[in-house]
Write a protein that holds these residues in place. Structure first.
Motif, PDB file in Angstrom:
ATOM      1  N   GLN A   1      38.580  39.338  47.529  1.00 24.56           N
ATOM      2  CA  GLN A   1      38.059  40.495  48.168  1.00 24.56           C
ATOM      3  C   GLN A   1      36.390  41.227  48.144  1.00 24.56           C
TER       4      GLN A   1
ATOM      5  N   ASN B   1      42.002  36.642  43.757  1.00 21.70           N
ATOM      6  CA  ASN B   1      41.667  37.762  44.892  1.00 21.70           C
ATOM      7  C   ASN B   1      41.359  38.654  44.871  1.00 21.70           C
TER       8      ASN B   1
ATOM      9  N   ALA C   1      34.376  44.916  42.982  1.00 21.14           N
ATOM     10  CA  ALA C   1      35.458  44.204  43.364  1.00 21.14           C
ATOM     11  C   ALA C   1      35.263  42.466  42.686  1.00 21.14           C
TER      12      ALA C   1
END
Length: 729
Positions: A501, A497, A517
């Motif tokens: 991002q 994830n 990120a």
């Protein structure tokens, strides 16, 4: 030589024959050889079968011994031989021994005076020659081709005395030259001038199977059957190589499962495991409850590498007959190959049966290595884990997916990603895996979940995040109660994830947020080289060259051959004017990406900048320059006197070595654009060759500012490049 046929046996001197034999010859009363079929080396086309008939020998009192010998007849020409044979015995099968070969015949005949005298003397008469047989019952007529041969005459003499004794005498003699066309009275013809040759294979009589008729001579031999294959009842299939398909077809049509099994055993012996498996299938279809058929089928499946199916067959055999030792032994050996220690012990060490010591020793060794592997894993000693897992596989557990996955996990922790991926690729698949093995746990994890658990981590380390998530989710579904599996599953999802991002933010040009990120993902997986490299790109966009180099160093520490990290570090070092480091990285990239023009140009610019940083003057430096040919002595002197480094290749156009190394010189010319490369054909430029004393080709000379610094004759590619690099510094 004519003689009187009306003489009695007493007058012919046979009363003293036995005693004379005893004094002058060695008797052989062994009757074990009487059932051996005749051996034929050379068949000259006789219309009569070359299979000789046998003399009937009966032991004990009252038993007569009939000899197959020659007797002379006065009604024929000199040298003609005929044999008097009892019609009652001709064609009659001998019942004196129960082990006679099928189709072998036994006959009895009288002994002729000529044969008696031959035996008495122990040698062949000087003027004796083989002659025609008049009686077919005396044996098949075969024709000599002429020449001297060695023969072995076997004579059985009988005397009808009160003791009814019998004896068999074997005499070896060498005959004179036989005229071409004579009839051979023996059952064996040998080529002229050659001694008798013994076959190194056992000959048997066929029973009518395959392409061979009942009673035909068939060579023995074949593939030895596994000692655990049930072969009770023997086999009727004595078939030469090439008859397996015929035998298999006949057996497939048989409704007797035992006969079908016997044919399968014979094919197994011969190494035709696929055909044997088909016959075992046929036997099982006829008798599904027979455990021996199941066990034999497992043997064929094992040889064919279909181990999971073999396990199921053995399990079924044990279910049908819980006391079937062979099936237990085979099942224990199969479980060992799957790394199932407890299950293997259970079947190898059953009560009332002596376990296979070799298999038992392997099992104990496997158990020891697994224990040491588990202890090292708890301590995080991944080198020991790697060593012990490889040792466990080497004991015979090569089909164990959990052990192969354990090796891959150790390689991953040691940052050997390529080897870890290769190891996982070779992991045995779980399709058709024995269901009895699936509930087994490995390091407290169900083995199928453990393999997926390792695969998820390897996929994530290689940057294949989607594959990693899929593998982690499957592992969680299989063993949702295991804490370690669920922890890795959650980590993989969070890292994937964060990377997603970061990519979205980078694409939108928000590089600072993208850096954050990727950094968030690194909190969950601090050894992910992909996240480090992605963050390095973001930092280079933010002109944070030093931090970019640091992230690239971290990525390359985890994955040394990471091309993207090498390229990013070279660019960042160039921005920092660290030309030596940039050249070093570009040279590695150039070797790994020889066709990449962008890398080649970047290397050229870095090399030029490095030279300039050292204060050197560069003249006519062009990217992609070619090797310049020099043909005159004046031009050669001007070339080697030019500023900088010059490399001269002395060659001959037609020489194989020169042709082989020329493309490499062209590549060096591109790789080192600040070095001048020249070539001289010594056949066309004899003055240069003479001035430089060139005697061997290819020869290379390196000049620096007009001074010769090195000379090489037939160098290797690596040595030549190292020399160019060293001299150009």
């Amino acid at each position: 030589m004519p003689h009187t046929t009306g003489k009695s046996m007493q007058e012919m001197g046979l009363d003293s024959l036995t005693s004379r034999f005893r004094d002058s010859l060695s008797y052989n009363s062994d009757t074990n050889n009487k059932n051996k079929p005749d051996f034929k080396e050379l068949d000259l086309g006789s219309p009569v079968s070359p299979l000789m008939t046998r003399s009937s020998v009966s032991g004990g009192n009252g038993g007569g011994v009939a000899a197959t010998t020659s007797s002379c007849s006065s009604g024929t020409s000199s040298g003609s031989v005929s044999s008097k044979t009892s019609n009652a015995q001709l064609g009659k099968r001998s019942d004196s021994k129960s082990n006679n070969h099928s189709g072998e015949l036994s006959v009895s005949s009288e002994t002729s005076p000529r044969a008696s005298e031959t035996v008495r003397s122990g040698t062949t008469p000087r003027n004796w020659r083989p002659a025609h047989r008049r009686s077919v019952s005396a044996g098949p007529p075969l024709i000599y081709s002429g020449g001297s041969v060695n023969t072995c005459i076997s004579t059985n003499a009988s005397t009808n005395t009160a003791t009814s004794s019998s004896s068999s005498i074997s005499i070896a003699s060498t005959t004179t030259v036989f005229p071409s066309g004579n009839i051979c009275p023996s059952g064996k013809i040998v080529k002229s001038g050659l001694a008798c040759r013994a076959s190194n294979k056992t000959d048997v009589l066929g029973s009518g199977c395959g392409n061979y008729g009942h009673g035909s001579i068939v060579r023995g031999g074949g593939v030895k059957l596994d000692s655990n294959v049930n072969t009770s009842g023997g086999s009727n299939a004595n078939v030469q190589s090439g008859g397996e398909s015929v035998m298999g077809k006949r057996a497939m049509g048989n409704s007797d499962p035992e006969e079908v099994k016997k044919a399968g055993n014979e094919l197994y012996r011969r190494g035709h495991f696929g055909e044997a498996l088909a016959l075992y299938d046929r036997a099982i279809s006829l008798s599904p409850e027979n455990s021996a058929y199941r066990s034999n089928r497992a043997a064929a499946l094992t040889v064919l590498g279909r181990l999971p199916e073999a396990v199921r067959e053995c399990e079924e055999a044990v279910r049908l007959d819980p006391g079937y030792g062979r099936a237990h032994q085979r099942l224990g050996s199969l479980y060992l190959r799957f790394g199932q220690v407890e299950k293997s012990y259970r079947h190898l060490c059953i009560p009332g049966q002596q376990p296979d010591q070799s298999e038992l020793q392997k099992l104990k060794s496997l158990e020891k290595h697994l224990k040491q592997c588990e202890d090292a894993r708890k301590l995080g000693d991944w080198k020991s884990v790697l060593r012990e897992s490889e040792a466990a596989i080497a004991t015979g557990a090569e089909s164990s997916p959990q052990l192969v996955a354990c090796k891959a996990e150790a390689l991953l922790k040691l940052h050997q990603l390529e080897d870890a991926e290769s190891s996982l690729t070779n992991t045995p698949k779980f399709e058709n895996y024995p269901s009895s093995c699936l509930p087994t746990k490995f390091f407290g994890i169900l083995i199928e979940a453990y393999v997926l658990y390792v695969r998820a981590q390897v996929e994530m380390a290689l940057g294949r995040f989607e594959n990693a998530v899929v593998a982690a989710e499957k592992a969680g579904l299989i063993d949702c109660s295991n804490v370690e599996v669920m922890r890795v599953s959650n980590k993989v999802k969070k890292v994937a994830n964060a990377r997603s991002q970061g990519n979205d933010l980078f694409s939108s040009g928000r590089f600072a947020e993208a850096c954050s990120a990727y950094g968030e993902g690194l909190k969950y997986d601090s050894s992910n080289s992909v996240l480090y490299c992605n963050r390095a790109v973001c930092r280079s966009k933010l002109r944070q060259w030093e931090q970019s180099v640091e992230d690239c160093n971290q990525a390359l520490k985890i994955q040394p051959n990471y091309i993207k990290a090498l390229l990013r570090r070279a660019v960042s070092n160039a921005k920092l004017d660290r030309w030596a480091e940039a050249v070093r990285d570009y040279e590695v990239l150039r070797r790994d990406l020889p066709g990449d023009n962008e890398v080649a140009e970047s290397l050229h610019r870095a090399q030029v900048a490095l030279k300039k940083s050292h204060g050197e003057e560069l003249h006519n430096v062009k990217f992609g320059s070619e090797v310049e040919e020099v043909s005159s002595l004046d031009k050669f002197k001007a070339a080697i006197s030019s500023p900088g480094v010059s490399v001269v290749h002395f060659k001959v156009e037609s020489n194989e070595k020169c042709e082989e190394i020329s493309p490499f010189i062209n590549m060096l010319c591109v790789r080192y654009p600040y070095v001048n490369f020249f070539k001289v054909d010594v056949e066309e430029s004899l003055s240069i060759a003479k001035a430089e004393s060139i005697r061997t080709i290819p020869t290379f000379k390196i000049y620096k500012n007009g001074e010769k610094v090195k000379e090489m004759v037939r160098p290797s590619h690596q040595f030549l490049e190292d020399s160019v690099r060293t001299c150009s510094l």
